[in-house]
Scaffold this active site. Structure first.
Site, short mmCIF file in Angstrom:
data_model
loop_
_atom_site.label_atom_id
_atom_site.label_comp_id
_atom_site.label_asym_id
_atom_site.label_seq_id
_atom_site.Cartn_x
_atom_site.Cartn_y
_atom_site.Cartn_z
N HIS A 116 -1.31 2.58 1.90
CA HIS A 116 -1.79 1.27 1.43
C HIS A 116 -2.49 0.56 2.59
CE1 HIS A 116 1.40 1.10 -1.99
NE2 HIS A 116 0.33 1.83 -2.31
N HIS A 128 3.91 5.24 1.79
CA HIS A 128 5.02 5.43 0.87
C HIS A 128 5.14 6.92 0.54
CE1 HIS A 128 5.38 1.10 -0.11
NE2 HIS A 128 4.07 1.09 0.10
N THR A 164 4.25 -4.30 -3.78
CA THR A 164 5.27 -3.38 -4.32
C THR A 164 6.60 -3.55 -3.60
OG1 THR A 164 4.72 -1.57 -2.83
CG2 THR A 164 3.51 -1.68 -4.92
N THR A 165 6.68 -4.55 -2.72
CA THR A 165 7.94 -4.87 -2.04
C THR A 165 8.21 -6.37 -2.23
OG1 THR A 165 6.72 -5.28 0.01
CG2 THR A 165 7.68 -3.09 -0.27
N HIS A 204 0.14 1.04 5.76
CA HIS A 204 1.49 1.63 5.78
C HIS A 204 1.57 2.72 4.72
CE1 HIS A 204 1.69 -1.69 2.82
NE2 HIS A 204 2.33 -0.78 2.13
N HIS A 212 11.63 0.08 6.08
CA HIS A 212 11.08 0.12 4.72
C HIS A 212 9.86 1.05 4.66
CE1 HIS A 212 13.69 -3.10 3.60
NE2 HIS A 212 13.11 -3.99 4.36
ZN LIG Z 1 2.74 -0.46 0.16
#
Ligand SMILES: [Zn+2]
Length: 243
Positions: free
Chosen positions: A127, A110, A194-195, A108, A83
């Site tokens: 993030h 994106h 956001t997940t 992490h 992810h």
């Molecule tokens: Zn994130």
């Protein structure tokens, strides 16, 4: 008999409370528009009213002072979990917000960015997930533009595992300070993860000033992630964004 033995093996391997993880993704059947239907524990992804990411557009001038951060972070492990690319930290940096201390747990990436600034998406967004003692979350987001190489990303990209879900110990210390802009003014609003499970009540702080990474560094991230990992923009529903 064989089947019974197999069942027994499964039962002993799993604690009774463990449920199999629900598969979610950014494409296909498990894609963001379906997250809320994949399981009861993901309902907020669909029903929530304060979801992330958002487009930072109309902003209220709350005269927020720039963020003061303490950097004494030591990275521990890195994983590409399918992810995102995520780094877990052991010693942690912290910042003060709402008369409380928020400590870094992991960070992490994106690609492309999830949040937008005045309608603009960025090629990469980091993030930094922080928590206070009560377990409440605050996420600091940093946008990246393509430009000069980012020295802070070098040890991270060098340690990036080639296989999904393989956890690598990060031997080189990372200087996290270099992942943040020098001027730490930010936009603040209330949002969610956001997940999945898209939990709300997350304090979001998006740093106004982007930092840079080189085109080659961005390509390494995109290659590792194999697909875009940004959730689409969510409605603001009357929320206020303060700067
Ligand atoms: Zn994130």
């Amino acid at each position: 008999m064989k089947r019974f033995a197999l069942l027994l093996a499964c039962l002993t391997a799993l604690p009774v409370w463990a449920k199999p993880a629900i598969h979610w993704a950014y494409e296909g059947q498990g894609s963001p528009e379906h997250w809320g239907e994949l399981g009861d524990e993901f309902q907020i992804c669909k029903k929530g009213q304060y979801q992330s990411p958002i487009d930072i557009n109309q902003v209220i001038d709350g005269k927020l002072p720039p963020l003061g951060m303490n950097f004494h972070t030591d990275t521990q492990t890195i994983v590409n979990n399918g992810h995102t690319v995520q780094v877990t930290v052991k010693d942690s940096d912290d910042f003060r917000l709402d008369n409380d201390v928020f400590v870094l747990k992991q960070f992490h990436f994106h690609a492309p960015s999830e949040n937008h600034l005045f309608g603009k998406a960025f090629p990469l967004e980091a993030h930094f997930v922080h928590a206070n003692k009560k377990g409440e979350l605050a996420v600091l987001a940093v946008m990246f533009e393509v430009g000069a190489e980012n020295s802070a990303l070098k040890p991270l990209l060098a340690a990036l595992p080639s296989e999904v879900d393989r956890v690598e110990v990060m031997k080189q210390r990372m200087d996290l300070a270099a992942l943040f802009p020098t001027v730490k003014h930010y936009y603040r609003f209330s949002g969610s993860l956001t997940t999945p499970p898209c939990t709300e009540g997350v304090r979001w702080l998006i740093l106004k000033q982007p930092v840079t990474l080189s085109a080659a560094q961005l390509a390494k991230f995109e290659h590792a992630l194999k697909h875009a990992n940004n959730r689409p923009l969510q409605p603001l529903n009357g929320r206020i964004i303060v700067e």
